[in-house]
Write a protein that holds these residues in place. Structure first.
Motif, PDB file in Angstrom:
ATOM      1  N   LEU A   7       1.780 -10.825  -0.358  1.00 18.49           N
ATOM      2  CA  LEU A   7       0.945  -9.853  -0.900  1.00 18.49           C
ATOM      3  C   LEU A   7      -0.097 -10.443  -1.538  1.00 18.49           C
ATOM      4  O   LEU A   7      -0.109 -11.209  -2.585  1.00 18.49           O
ATOM      5  CB  LEU A   7       1.394  -8.528  -1.551  1.00 18.49           C
ATOM      6  N   ARG A   8      -1.442 -10.462  -1.324  1.00 19.22           N
ATOM      7  CA  ARG A   8      -2.629 -10.862  -1.784  1.00 19.22           C
ATOM      8  C   ARG A   8      -2.559 -10.256  -3.327  1.00 19.22           C
ATOM      9  O   ARG A   8      -2.588  -8.984  -3.274  1.00 19.22           O
ATOM     10  CB  ARG A   8      -3.587 -10.682  -1.060  1.00 19.22           C
ATOM     11  N   LYS A   9      -3.092 -10.985  -4.430  1.00 13.81           N
ATOM     12  CA  LYS A   9      -3.313 -10.405  -5.670  1.00 13.81           C
ATOM     13  C   LYS A   9      -4.849 -10.017  -5.864  1.00 13.81           C
ATOM     14  O   LYS A   9      -5.531 -10.359  -5.146  1.00 13.81           O
ATOM     15  CB  LYS A   9      -3.161 -11.784  -6.668  1.00 13.81           C
ATOM     16  N   GLU A  33      -8.347  -0.001  -3.616  1.00 10.38           N
ATOM     17  CA  GLU A  33      -7.901   0.730  -2.468  1.00 10.38           C
ATOM     18  C   GLU A  33      -7.797   0.146  -1.368  1.00 10.38           C
ATOM     19  O   GLU A  33      -7.032   0.118  -0.312  1.00 10.38           O
ATOM     20  CB  GLU A  33      -8.723   1.796  -2.285  1.00 10.38           C
ATOM     21  N   LYS A  34      -9.008  -0.878  -1.284  1.00 10.80           N
ATOM     22  CA  LYS A  34      -8.832  -1.765   0.022  1.00 10.80           C
ATOM     23  C   LYS A  34      -7.656  -2.757   0.060  1.00 10.80           C
ATOM     24  O   LYS A  34      -6.945  -2.869   1.107  1.00 10.80           O
ATOM     25  CB  LYS A  34     -10.079  -2.559  -0.005  1.00 10.80           C
ATOM     26  N   LEU A  35      -7.251  -3.144  -1.388  1.00  8.42           N
ATOM     27  CA  LEU A  35      -6.314  -4.210  -1.397  1.00  8.42           C
ATOM     28  C   LEU A  35      -4.701  -3.389  -0.880  1.00  8.42           C
ATOM     29  O   LEU A  35      -3.873  -3.983  -0.251  1.00  8.42           O
ATOM     30  CB  LEU A  35      -5.957  -4.619  -2.624  1.00  8.42           C
ATOM     31  N   MET A  36      -4.738  -2.150  -1.519  1.00  7.63           N
ATOM     32  CA  MET A  36      -3.532  -1.350  -1.082  1.00  7.63           C
ATOM     33  C   MET A  36      -3.306  -1.236   0.598  1.00  7.63           C
ATOM     34  O   MET A  36      -2.390  -1.409   0.989  1.00  7.63           O
ATOM     35  CB  MET A  36      -3.467  -0.097  -1.859  1.00  7.63           C
ATOM     36  N   GLN A  37      -4.636  -0.669   1.304  1.00 14.91           N
ATOM     37  CA  GLN A  37      -4.647  -0.496   2.772  1.00 14.91           C
ATOM     38  C   GLN A  37      -3.920  -1.888   3.276  1.00 14.91           C
ATOM     39  O   GLN A  37      -3.320  -1.971   4.071  1.00 14.91           O
ATOM     40  CB  GLN A  37      -5.773  -0.066   2.993  1.00 14.91           C
ATOM     41  N   GLU A  38      -4.586  -3.059   2.709  1.00 19.25           N
ATOM     42  CA  GLU A  38      -4.249  -4.447   3.257  1.00 19.25           C
ATOM     43  C   GLU A  38      -2.642  -4.543   3.209  1.00 19.25           C
ATOM     44  O   GLU A  38      -1.979  -4.988   3.987  1.00 19.25           O
ATOM     45  CB  GLU A  38      -5.050  -5.780   2.356  1.00 19.25           C
ATOM     46  N   ILE A  79       9.699  -7.993   0.205  1.00 21.91           N
ATOM     47  CA  ILE A  79       8.914  -6.995   0.234  1.00 21.91           C
ATOM     48  C   ILE A  79       9.162  -6.145  -1.140  1.00 21.91           C
ATOM     49  O   ILE A  79       8.257  -6.124  -2.133  1.00 21.91           O
ATOM     50  CB  ILE A  79       8.701  -6.225   1.220  1.00 21.91           C
ATOM     51  N   ASN A  80      10.549  -5.774  -1.369  1.00 21.95           N
ATOM     52  CA  ASN A  80      10.692  -4.901  -2.432  1.00 21.95           C
ATOM     53  C   ASN A  80      10.457  -5.884  -3.986  1.00 21.95           C
ATOM     54  O   ASN A  80       9.946  -5.389  -4.762  1.00 21.95           O
ATOM     55  CB  ASN A  80      12.156  -4.545  -2.577  1.00 21.95           C
ATOM     56  N   GLU A  81      10.891  -6.998  -3.834  1.00 23.65           N
ATOM     57  CA  GLU A  81      10.653  -7.932  -5.014  1.00 23.65           C
ATOM     58  C   GLU A  81       9.135  -8.088  -5.368  1.00 23.65           C
ATOM     59  O   GLU A  81       8.754  -7.906  -6.523  1.00 23.65           O
ATOM     60  CB  GLU A  81      11.165  -9.439  -4.806  1.00 23.65           C
ATOM     61  N   GLN A  82       8.285  -8.186  -4.213  1.00 29.64           N
ATOM     62  CA  GLN A  82       6.782  -8.214  -4.750  1.00 29.64           C
ATOM     63  C   GLN A  82       6.226  -6.855  -5.071  1.00 29.64           C
ATOM     64  O   GLN A  82       5.247  -6.911  -5.895  1.00 29.64           O
ATOM     65  CB  GLN A  82       6.143  -8.592  -3.228  1.00 29.64           C
ATOM     66  N   LYS A  83       6.780  -5.826  -4.507  1.00 29.41           N
ATOM     67  CA  LYS A  83       6.281  -4.379  -5.093  1.00 29.41           C
ATOM     68  C   LYS A  83       6.699  -4.240  -6.625  1.00 29.41           C
ATOM     69  O   LYS A  83       6.092  -3.491  -7.087  1.00 29.41           O
ATOM     70  CB  LYS A  83       7.140  -3.398  -4.387  1.00 29.41           C
ATOM     71  N   LYS A  84       7.421  -5.157  -7.087  1.00 29.60           N
ATOM     72  CA  LYS A  84       8.062  -4.945  -8.542  1.00 29.60           C
ATOM     73  C   LYS A  84       7.040  -5.806  -9.336  1.00 29.60           C
ATOM     74  O   LYS A  84       7.019  -5.604 -10.595  1.00 29.60           O
ATOM     75  CB  LYS A  84       9.410  -5.387  -8.955  1.00 29.60           C
ATOM     76  N   SER A  85       5.942  -6.659  -8.697  1.00 30.98           N
ATOM     77  CA  SER A  85       5.149  -7.604  -9.421  1.00 30.98           C
ATOM     78  C   SER A  85       4.249  -6.786 -10.516  1.00 30.98           C
ATOM     79  O   SER A  85       3.839  -5.655 -10.110  1.00 30.98           O
ATOM     80  CB  SER A  85       4.556  -8.229  -8.694  1.00 30.98           C
ATOM     81  N   LYS A  86       4.091  -7.378 -11.544  1.00 26.11           N
ATOM     82  CA  LYS A  86       2.826  -6.753 -12.593  1.00 26.11           C
ATOM     83  C   LYS A  86       1.373  -6.321 -11.720  1.00 26.11           C
ATOM     84  O   LYS A  86       1.237  -5.323 -11.979  1.00 26.11           O
ATOM     85  CB  LYS A  86       2.569  -7.867 -13.433  1.00 26.11           C
ATOM     86  N   GLU A  87       1.072  -6.908 -10.810  1.00 29.82           N
ATOM     87  CA  GLU A  87      -0.176  -6.687 -10.061  1.00 29.82           C
ATOM     88  C   GLU A  87      -0.131  -5.697  -9.223  1.00 29.82           C
ATOM     89  O   GLU A  87      -0.917  -5.005  -9.338  1.00 29.82           O
ATOM     90  CB  GLU A  87      -0.719  -8.127  -9.290  1.00 29.82           C
ATOM     91  N   VAL A  88       1.071  -5.378  -8.395  1.00 29.89           N
ATOM     92  CA  VAL A  88       1.432  -4.313  -7.740  1.00 29.89           C
ATOM     93  C   VAL A  88       1.391  -3.223  -8.380  1.00 29.89           C
ATOM     94  O   VAL A  88       0.786  -2.040  -8.055  1.00 29.89           O
ATOM     95  CB  VAL A  88       2.288  -4.493  -6.696  1.00 29.89           C
ATOM     96  N   ASN A  89       2.269  -3.153  -9.403  1.00 32.17           N
ATOM     97  CA  ASN A  89       2.322  -1.872 -10.280  1.00 32.17           C
ATOM     98  C   ASN A  89       1.029  -1.433 -10.878  1.00 32.17           C
ATOM     99  O   ASN A  89       0.543  -0.373 -11.196  1.00 32.17           O
ATOM    100  CB  ASN A  89       3.354  -2.218 -11.404  1.00 32.17           C
ATOM    101  N   PHE A  90       0.181  -2.541 -11.339  1.00 28.47           N
ATOM    102  CA  PHE A  90      -0.901  -2.246 -11.769  1.00 28.47           C
ATOM    103  C   PHE A  90      -1.976  -1.640 -11.233  1.00 28.47           C
ATOM    104  O   PHE A  90      -2.575  -0.668 -11.527  1.00 28.47           O
ATOM    105  CB  PHE A  90      -1.760  -3.204 -12.546  1.00 28.47           C
ATOM    106  N   VAL A  91      -1.893  -1.935  -9.749  1.00 30.26           N
ATOM    107  CA  VAL A  91      -2.944  -1.421  -8.722  1.00 30.26           C
ATOM    108  C   VAL A  91      -2.407   0.069  -8.401  1.00 30.26           C
ATOM    109  O   VAL A  91      -3.151   1.170  -8.375  1.00 30.26           O
ATOM    110  CB  VAL A  91      -2.942  -2.039  -7.570  1.00 30.26           C
TER     111      VAL A  91
END
Length: 96
Positions: A7-9, A33-38, A79-91
């Motif tokens: 997943l792109r930061k 929003e664009k990043l989340m859709q991506e 996927i789950n591990e990346q969802k836990k990242s600081k960047e994903v949680n912030f978005v």
């Protein structure tokens, strides 16, 4: 995508100290929003790609089924591990 999904930061331009500051910035919200859709599209494609490989083998015995589910588990764990990242949680917090 057989090598995995990454997943792109968010762009450096849209790094903020806190959620409130980011949520008040219209350009940042549009970027998020664009990043989340991506991310959603990448995850959907990655998961669906795993479904297609289930029936590609000529040996459709228990070993094939076990290998399929092992691969599926690895995909979902990645996927789950990346969802836990600081960047994903912030978005997610900004868009919430």
């Amino acid at each position: 995508m057989t090598g995995g999904v990454k997943l792109r930061k968010p762009s450096k331009e849209f790094e903020f100290e806190n959620v409130k500051e980011a949520a008040e910035n219209d350009r940042a919200v549009a970027h998020y929003e664009k990043l989340m859709q991506e991310w959603i599209n990448e995850i959907e494609n990655y998961v669906e790609e795993g479904n297609e490989t289930k029936w590609e083998s000529n040996d459709l015995g228990p070993r094939t089924e076990l290998d399929y589910w092992r691969s599926r588990n690895q995909r979902l764990t990645s996927i789950n591990e990346q969802k836990k990242s600081k960047e994903v949680n912030f978005v997610r917090q900004v868009l919430n």
